[in-house]
Design an enzyme around this catalytic site. Structure first.
Site, PDB file in Angstrom:
ATOM      1  N   GLU B 127       7.940  -1.859 -16.466  1.00 56.90           N
ATOM      2  CA  GLU B 127       7.774  -1.432 -15.073  1.00 56.90           C
ATOM      3  C   GLU B 127       6.381  -1.838 -14.611  1.00 56.90           C
ATOM      4  O   GLU B 127       5.523  -2.146 -15.448  1.00 56.90           O
ATOM      5  CB  GLU B 127       7.922   0.094 -14.983  1.00 56.90           C
ATOM      6  CG  GLU B 127       9.314   0.562 -15.341  1.00 56.90           C
ATOM      7  CD  GLU B 127       9.486   2.067 -15.140  1.00 56.90           C
ATOM      8  OE1 GLU B 127       8.529   2.723 -14.658  1.00 56.90           O
ATOM      9  OE2 GLU B 127      10.577   2.559 -15.458  1.00 56.90           O
ATOM     10  N   GLY B 131       3.817  -1.523 -19.011  1.00 51.56           N
ATOM     11  CA  GLY B 131       4.000  -2.783 -19.719  1.00 51.56           C
ATOM     12  C   GLY B 131       3.819  -2.544 -21.197  1.00 51.56           C
ATOM     13  O   GLY B 131       4.720  -2.037 -21.870  1.00 51.56           O
ATOM     14  N   ILE B 157      12.137  -8.940 -15.644  1.00 49.36           N
ATOM     15  CA  ILE B 157      13.369  -8.809 -16.426  1.00 49.36           C
ATOM     16  C   ILE B 157      14.047 -10.174 -16.591  1.00 49.36           C
ATOM     17  O   ILE B 157      14.476 -10.793 -15.614  1.00 49.36           O
ATOM     18  CB  ILE B 157      14.335  -7.781 -15.788  1.00 49.36           C
ATOM     19  CG1 ILE B 157      13.614  -6.446 -15.575  1.00 49.36           C
ATOM     20  CG2 ILE B 157      15.584  -7.625 -16.657  1.00 49.36           C
ATOM     21  CD1 ILE B 157      12.906  -5.858 -16.798  1.00 49.36           C
ATOM     22  N   ASP B 240      11.663  -4.853 -32.161  1.00 44.60           N
ATOM     23  CA  ASP B 240      11.452  -5.399 -33.521  1.00 44.60           C
ATOM     24  C   ASP B 240      12.350  -6.612 -33.713  1.00 44.60           C
ATOM     25  O   ASP B 240      11.922  -7.669 -34.185  1.00 44.60           O
ATOM     26  CB  ASP B 240      11.838  -4.369 -34.594  1.00 44.60           C
ATOM     27  CG  ASP B 240      10.745  -3.333 -34.820  1.00 44.60           C
ATOM     28  OD1 ASP B 240       9.618  -3.539 -34.310  1.00 44.60           O
ATOM     29  OD2 ASP B 240      11.020  -2.320 -35.501  1.00 44.60           O
ATOM     30  N   GLY B 344      -4.785 -38.127 -21.494  1.00 40.84           N
ATOM     31  CA  GLY B 344      -4.435 -38.030 -20.069  1.00 40.84           C
ATOM     32  C   GLY B 344      -2.941 -38.003 -19.830  1.00 40.84           C
ATOM     33  O   GLY B 344      -2.453 -37.249 -18.980  1.00 40.84           O
ATOM     34  N   GLU B 367       7.622  -9.404 -24.998  1.00 37.57           N
ATOM     35  CA  GLU B 367       8.144  -8.591 -26.110  1.00 37.57           C
ATOM     36  C   GLU B 367       7.004  -8.074 -27.005  1.00 37.57           C
ATOM     37  O   GLU B 367       7.092  -8.069 -28.228  1.00 37.57           O
ATOM     38  CB  GLU B 367       9.213  -9.354 -26.886  1.00 37.57           C
ATOM     39  CG  GLU B 367      10.389  -9.684 -25.981  1.00 37.57           C
ATOM     40  CD  GLU B 367      11.643 -10.067 -26.692  1.00 37.57           C
ATOM     41  OE1 GLU B 367      11.895  -9.521 -27.773  1.00 37.57           O
ATOM     42  OE2 GLU B 367      12.381 -10.894 -26.145  1.00 37.57           O
ATOM     43  N   GLY B 368       5.944  -7.663 -26.345  1.00 36.69           N
ATOM     44  CA  GLY B 368       4.765  -7.150 -27.044  1.00 36.69           C
ATOM     45  C   GLY B 368       3.729  -8.249 -27.162  1.00 36.69           C
ATOM     46  O   GLY B 368       3.981  -9.268 -27.791  1.00 36.69           O
TER      47      GLY B 368
END
Lengths: 265, 383
Positions: B127, B131, B157, B240, B344, B367-368
């Site tokens: 949200e 976070g 999301i 996890d 370049g 995801e963390g």
């Protein structure tokens, strides 16, 4: 409808390396794949299965590790697999190979009626294009080679047969054998679940020497009248140039100019 | 200890590699440039029954193992990380919590559709104010007879707008903090559900990242996932598992960048010889290949930990966090150094290396963040 598809495990290379001393293929370090023409034949069978329903049996002759191509075929959607394998089959030329496979198909034919046999046109490691038609001869059934398209209607197959400059559309009554061209379709991928099932749940049945009704003189090295005198890599030819000159005079000028360039005239 | 793959894992890897190379790679630049959803890849995954690779066949999954699934992500992300994000958000985040925590009725209702790809899945935890600190959930769920009423919003999301089913976290009892969070299975067609602003991102352009808005959103009572108040645990367990997917994405990015770079340094000539002939190039490549291989081992170890510990309903947070931390930092480091070898040209969109570098950055964040992984790891290491 019961379809048998014959597949061969081949080294994945078009630049076949040969042992200079023995003239045989060096297979070490070269990954093995399902022969491309055979894979197209399998795809044609799977499409028939998708459209009209069919039971597909894959058959391969080769060493024990050739079971990988049969598992791959099952992971693509084939229902059943047989590996024809025995030390006694080693050293087979196309005649002994087709004799062995035909005998194996006769054995399989005792448990189910085979309607259609599909093989690849030829294998990329031998390029003979002989084994498919020879199997049909041994079994005494019609053979249609170089298929670009296979359709089944009742008890007949209609095959679009490719020539260099044209097609023939040929009808044959089943049971019959069709040899497939590698570019007739784009074979589907395996599914991950199909792969796991092929290894964990399905079985590759083995057919060995004792299962076959053949004489020792018909199989393996003894049954092989062909001797390879010499194998060597093909010299690569330079790519030709295609030009479209504006009219006959321009074409003649172009040719003369090229010949002069090379001091031929 | 044996580092060889089983025959089926080996064959599956070949399949994923062929598919990625032939079907996904040709679309990657366009998906990035147009910032469009990888719909062709979604159809491909549906056709080849890849939307539920690690899940049981009885629910429509492919019945493969975790390592095989992670290898699929790795191979896909070698050529297009955004496509990998779509698949991993669906499998690891959107579907996994239902496999793990769903009732038999919920599994029967949702898994066959998720595993065949009829439904696309997503996960909604983050949200604006929650976070890294996921416990600060503001979205509320209030039980009203036979349904819950959800109010609030979620941001960032993945798969939003395309997903049919979202696992959504909301407060059912604010006074209980983390223990007041619950998880819900929310269908996009439920009344009061809508998709808000689409984010414009630095990388993974093909991945749809949007806001979700719940305005008196009606969620049937039977769509509560797990028990009331157990949502935080469900979210952490899901992460996890999801983190291993991000580690796979990171390894794929590093490997993909190396594939491109090795090709380039053999072709590109400066000072009269290919870049590959300079010792700086050789040593850089040697270091990067070694680091990437180490990352891959961390990833596979975590995947095996999930397979073995997960089967006993044990957590594998430490293995997952270490794999994600190390793989993400490897992806960032390797893509950056590969771009430097391109010089370049690497900075232009003519080559995929700049896209890979932009895509790699997200693996250190979502995801963390890497910092969150360090929090998890230090807790395990130091008690």
């Amino acid at each position: 409808m019961n379809i048998v598809v014959c597949v061969k495990q081949v080294p994945n290379t078009n630049e076949v390396k040969l042992d200079p001393k023995t003239g045989t293929l060096i297979r070490e370090g070269v990954p093995s794949i399902m022969n491309p023409d055979d894979k197209a034949g399998l795809e044609a069978a799977l499409e028939l299965k998708d459209n009209t329903g069919a039971h597909i049996t894959v058959v391969s002759m080769g060493p024990p590790q050739a079971d990988a191509v049969l598992r791959e075929a099952m992971a693509m959607g084939a229902d059943d697999a047989y590996l024809v394998t025995d030390r006694a089959f080693c050293g087979a030329d196309t005649l002994a190979t087709s004799t062995t496979i035909a005998a194996a198909l006769k054995k399989i034919g005792k448990t189910m009626k085979i309607d259609l046999i599909i093989t690849g046109r030829q294998a990329i490691d031998g390029d003979t294009a002989q084994v498919g038609p020879q199997i049909a001869e041994h079994l005494g059934i019609p053979n249609v080679s170089y298929a670009q398209d296979i359709k089944v209607d009742g008890d007949t197959v209609t095959v679009k047969r490719q020539f260099e400059d044209r097609y023939h559309v040929v009808k044959a009554k089943m049971p019959c054998l069709v040899t497939a061209l590698g570019d007739m379709n784009k074979p589907r991928y395996m599914t991950p679940g199909g792969i796991f099932d092929a290894y964990r749940e399905n079985e590759v049945k083995q057919i060995t020497r004792k299962d076959l009704d053949v004489e020792d003189t018909q199989i393996g090295l003894k049954g092989s009248p062909t001797r390879v005198a010499q194998s060597f890599p093909k010299q690569l030819k330079g790519k030709g140039t295609i030009v479209t000159p504006d009219g006959a005079d321009a074409a003649a000028d172009y040719i003369v100019a090229r010949l002069e360039e090379k001091f031929i005239i | 200890m044996d580092f060889t793959l089983s025959k089926e894992q080996e064959m599956a890897r070949t399949l994923f590699r062929d598919m990625a190379e032939n079907e996904i790679k040709p679309l990657a630049a366009d998906i990035d440039e147009q910032e469009r959803f990888p719909k062709e890849a979604l159809e491909l995954f549906k056709k080849y029954k890849m939307m539920g690779i690690p899940y049981p066949k009885e629910y429509g999954g492919a019945g493969c193992d975790t390592l095989t699934y992670e290898m699929a992500l790795e191979e896909i992300c070698k050529v297009c990380a955004a496509t990998g994000t779509m698949l991993s958000a669906h499998i690891s985040l959107g579907t996994w919590p239902i496999v793990k925590f769903g009732t038999e009725d919920q599994k029967k209702k949702y898994l066959p559709k998720l595993c065949t790809g009829e439904y696309l899945g997503a996960f909604a935890l983050t949200e604006p104010g929650a976070g890294t600190d996921a416990s600060g959930q503001q979205t509320k769920a209030v039980l009203d007879g036979d349904h819950y009423v959800l109010n609030g919003s979620k941001i960032f999301i993945t798969n939003a707008g395309y997903a049919d089913v979202y696992v959504v976290f909301a407060m059912t009892d604010k006074s209980k903090g983390n223990h007041g969070i619950s998880a819900f299975i929310v269908e996009s067609k439920f009344p009061g559900f809508s998709v808000g602003k689409k984010e414009k991102k630095m990388g993974i352009h093909g991945s749809a990242t949007c806001e979700l808005i719940f305005e008196n959103c009606i969620v049937p009572k039977e769509n509560l996932l797990g028990q009331e108040g157990k949502g935080f645990g469900i979210a952490m367990a899901t992460l996890d598992n999801g983190r291993i997917g991000i580690a796979a994405q990171a390894v794929g990015l590093a490997e993909g960048a190396l594939d491109e770079t090795i090709k380039y340094v053999n072709e590109r000539k400066q000072f009269g010889r290919p870049l590959a002939k300079f010792q700086n190039t050789q040593f850089q490549i040697a270091d990067m290949v070694t680091k990437t291989k180490a990352a891959q081992l961390m990833l596979y170890r975590a995947a095996l930990a999930e397979e073995t510990k997960g089967a006993k309903n044990k957590r594998y947070s430490e293995e997952a966090a270490m794999a994600k931390l190390f793989c993400a930092s490897t992806a960032m480091d390797v893509t950056t150094r590969c771009l430097q070898l391109f010089g370049g040209y690497g900075y232009t969109r003519e080559y995929p290396i700049e896209r890979m570098m932009r895509d790699a950055k997200i693996t250190e964040i979502y995801e963390g963040t890497s910092e969150v992984q360090r929090m998890v790891i230090s807790k395990y290491a130091m008690g």
